[in-house]
Design a protein around this motif. Structure first.
Motif: not given
Length: 331
Positions: A153, A155, A222, A224, A226, A280, A290, A292-295, A298
């Motif tokens: 992933a 991240i 994965d 992301t 981004s 989703k 999976k 993932h959403t970057l903060t 990040q």
């Protein structure tokens, strides 16, 4: 056939009302009519015909009925077609500065991107295209790119180390991947699915529309979110046709395009949300993906890691320092 029948009916209505069109504008694009670009082109057709009082007859040709994007720029210069909306990559040889939009993590979000496009930086880029003999009218959205992988992933920037990334042919994208230790692999878009499926490549970057329609999410573990790079279209017009229009009709074109651009952005956002929800749903139902959403933190880490490539493109023959800094400083 249906398109020509509708056109014939419209022409008959115009003729019987005594308002024969003075100008014919053929708008060629390569996607289907039910896409954001297709719907916006149809909106533009209706709106310009209204604003011009029928003086301009707009004919939209979707799905490469007239030209593909590789041939349309030449056709515009010859005035064989009057309008098109190619992707930025199709202007690479004439205005490489449009690679500004390839720079990773340059834009904070979609609103910042639109402020750049609608402000001085966007105007300068359009002027560069217009100086090459094609009138640049406006930017239309395809979408932000997202990372996907089946190896690890993505991240943190370190997660890219050693991964084989499929990229489009682009000096910026090559530098982007190398900056985080990735291994960039240029590959035709048509081969990406099998490349991911067979492990020839580990990872890719695509807007949600590409991921969903080409089912890339089904051959990656994965995804992301981004929003690290942007793909879009530039709506352009034949200079010969533009110059043939009187000032009032040029103003009508600009107004219709302004409204169509606002609509296209709405359509693109709505479709992206709809397609992401389907991805989703797939992830939840199968457990094979999976998301993932970057903060913000990040994203800052990625920005710090990849922004070191920006100075490599300060030369005006590549992108230009003023354009890069202008985009960063756009409020």
């Amino acid at each position: 056939m249906k398109k020509f029948m509708i056109g014939a009916v419209a022409a008959a209505v115009v003729a019987t009302s005594g308002l024969a069109a003075e100008y014919t504008l053929k708008f060629s694009h390569v996607v289907s009519a039910n896409t954001p670009k297709g719907k916006a082109a149809d909106f533009f057709e209706k709106r310009l015909e209204e604003l011009s009082g029928g003086k301009i007859d707009v004919q939209v040709y979707p799905s490469s009925q007239l030209y593909n994007d590789n041939a349309v720029v030449k056709a515009l210069r010859l005035n064989s077609v009057q309008m098109a909306a190619p992707s930025f990559s199709k202007f690479g040889k004439i205005v490489p500065n449009l690679a500004l939009f390839d720079l990773p993590f340059l834009f904070k979000d979609i609103d910042h991107l639109h402020r750049v496009q609608d402000g001085p930086v966007g105007e300068k880029l359009k002027d560069m295209v217009t100086a090459k003999g094609i009138v640049a009218l406006d930017f239309w959205d395809n979408g932000f790119k997202q990372f996907s992988s089946s190896k690890k992933a993505l991240i943190e920037p370190a997660d890219a180390e050693g991964q084989k990334f499929r990229i489009m042919s682009s000096k910026v994208l090559e530098a982007q991947m190398k900056a985080v230790g990735g291994n960039p692999q240029m590959m035709p878009f048509s081969e990406v699915y099998s490349g991911l499926q067979q492990g020839v490549i580990d990872a890719a970057e695509n807007p949600i529309s590409n991921i969903y329609t080409k089912k890339f999410h089904e051959v990656q573990t994965d995804l992301t979110i981004s929003d690290h790079g942007y793909l879009g279209y530039l709506v352009v017009m034949s200079k010969k046709f533009w110059k043939s229009l009187p000032a009032d009709l040029q103003a009508n074109v600009k107004q219709a395009m302004k409204e169509a651009t606002a609509k296209e952005r709405e359509y693109a956002k709505a479709l992206e949300t709809e397609q992401f929800n389907e991805i989703k749903k797939y992830a939840e139902e199968t457990g094979k993906l999976k998301i993932h959403t970057l903060t913000a933190e990040q994203k800052d880490a990625w920005r710090k890691a990849v922004s070191k490539i920006y100075p490599e493109f300060y030369d005006d023959k590549l992108i230009g320092k003023d354009l890069i800094e202008g985009a960063i400083n756009t409020k």
